[in-house]
Design a protein around this motif. Structure first.
Motif, PDB file in Angstrom:
ATOM      1  N   TRP A  64       0.826  -1.207   0.000  1.00 38.38           N
ATOM      2  CA  TRP A  64       0.000   0.000   0.000  1.00 38.38           C
ATOM      3  C   TRP A  64       0.859   1.254   0.000  1.00 38.38           C
ATOM      4  O   TRP A  64       0.482   2.263  -0.579  1.00 38.38           O
ATOM      5  CB  TRP A  64      -0.990   0.012   1.170  1.00 38.38           C
ATOM      6  N   VAL A  65       2.029   1.188   0.634  1.00 39.92           N
ATOM      7  CA  VAL A  65       2.897   2.370   0.663  1.00 39.92           C
ATOM      8  C   VAL A  65       3.319   2.730  -0.755  1.00 39.92           C
ATOM      9  O   VAL A  65       3.289   3.898  -1.142  1.00 39.92           O
ATOM     10  CB  VAL A  65       4.121   2.124   1.564  1.00 39.92           C
ATOM     11  N   LEU A  66       3.683   1.731  -1.546  1.00 43.74           N
ATOM     12  CA  LEU A  66       4.084   1.988  -2.927  1.00 43.74           C
ATOM     13  C   LEU A  66       2.928   2.541  -3.753  1.00 43.74           C
ATOM     14  O   LEU A  66       3.109   3.467  -4.548  1.00 43.74           O
ATOM     15  CB  LEU A  66       4.631   0.713  -3.564  1.00 43.74           C
ATOM     16  N   PHE A  68       0.291   4.329  -2.714  1.00 43.87           N
ATOM     17  CA  PHE A  68       0.003   5.714  -2.363  1.00 43.87           C
ATOM     18  C   PHE A  68       1.192   6.633  -2.635  1.00 43.87           C
ATOM     19  O   PHE A  68       1.007   7.819  -2.909  1.00 43.87           O
ATOM     20  CB  PHE A  68      -0.475   5.801  -0.910  1.00 43.87           C
ATOM     21  N   LEU A  69       2.411   6.101  -2.622  1.00 46.29           N
ATOM     22  CA  LEU A  69       3.575   6.887  -3.019  1.00 46.29           C
ATOM     23  C   LEU A  69       3.491   7.232  -4.504  1.00 46.29           C
ATOM     24  O   LEU A  69       3.694   8.383  -4.901  1.00 46.29           O
ATOM     25  CB  LEU A  69       4.868   6.120  -2.726  1.00 46.29           C
ATOM     26  N   GLY A 102       4.028  13.159   0.748  1.00 42.76           N
ATOM     27  CA  GLY A 102       3.869  12.669   2.119  1.00 42.76           C
ATOM     28  C   GLY A 102       2.435  12.790   2.613  1.00 42.76           C
ATOM     29  O   GLY A 102       1.951  11.939   3.366  1.00 42.76           O
ATOM     30  N   VAL A 105       0.673   9.752   1.148  1.00 35.87           N
ATOM     31  CA  VAL A 105       1.114   8.506   1.776  1.00 35.87           C
ATOM     32  C   VAL A 105       0.543   8.393   3.192  1.00 35.87           C
ATOM     33  O   VAL A 105       0.083   7.323   3.598  1.00 35.87           O
ATOM     34  CB  VAL A 105       2.654   8.404   1.774  1.00 35.87           C
ATOM     35  N   LEU A 106       0.546   9.487   3.936  1.00 30.89           N
ATOM     36  CA  LEU A 106      -0.041   9.442   5.281  1.00 30.89           C
ATOM     37  C   LEU A 106      -1.542   9.202   5.217  1.00 30.89           C
ATOM     38  O   LEU A 106      -2.100   8.469   6.041  1.00 30.89           O
ATOM     39  CB  LEU A 106       0.259  10.726   6.045  1.00 30.89           C
ATOM     40  N   GLY A 108      -2.964   7.414   2.950  1.00 31.01           N
ATOM     41  CA  GLY A 108      -3.034   5.972   2.698  1.00 31.01           C
ATOM     42  C   GLY A 108      -2.834   5.173   3.967  1.00 31.01           C
ATOM     43  O   GLY A 108      -3.465   4.131   4.168  1.00 31.01           O
ATOM     44  N   GLY A 109      -1.945   5.639   4.849  1.00 30.35           N
ATOM     45  CA  GLY A 109      -1.767   4.987   6.131  1.00 30.35           C
ATOM     46  C   GLY A 109      -3.020   5.042   6.994  1.00 30.35           C
ATOM     47  O   GLY A 109      -3.365   4.071   7.664  1.00 30.35           O
TER      48      GLY A 109
END
Length: 116
Positions: A64-66, A68-69, A102, A105-106, A108-109
């Motif tokens: 998921w990090v990739l 949303f990055l 960022g 990505v946050l 997405g977190g």
């Protein structure tokens, strides 16, 4: 996936976007607090939440990090096309782009925490 969880996730992402704008938003007018209207921020949060719900419900939790990055880079890369960032000094464009990525990505977190 329960509607309440998706609505809660969208609300938290919208709150995050508003807090980001209040803290780091690049304002065109000195007296303004936000660049957009509240429905615009809520609409952006709902669309990102829909993508996150599709990702976490069907495709999985890993990577998921990739996702949303890449989405953040896709949203922030064309700085010359985004309103409010044309007047940023060239040395600070990379900093603003990194902050914008960022932000996604946050978000997405937050979605991963609520939706998975």
């Amino acid at each position: 996936m329960a509607f309440f969880r998706v609505a809660l996730a969208a609300g938290l992402v919208a709150l995050w976007f508003l807090l980001y704008e209040l803290a780091l938003g690049h304002r065109e007018e000195p007296g303004s607090w936000l660049r957009g209207t509240l429905p615009e921020y809520l609409g952006e949060a709902v669309l990102l939440t829909a993508l996150g719900a599709l990702w976490f419900a069907s495709l999985g939790h890993g990577g998921w990090v990739l996702v949303f990055l890449l989405l953040g880079l896709l949203m922030e890369w064309p700085l010359r096309f985004r309103g409010g960032k044309r007047n940023v000094k060239p040395g600070r464009r990379l900093l603003w782009m990194a902050a914008g990525v960022g932000r996604i990505v946050l978000a997405g977190g937050i979605l991963g925490w609520i939706l998975s």
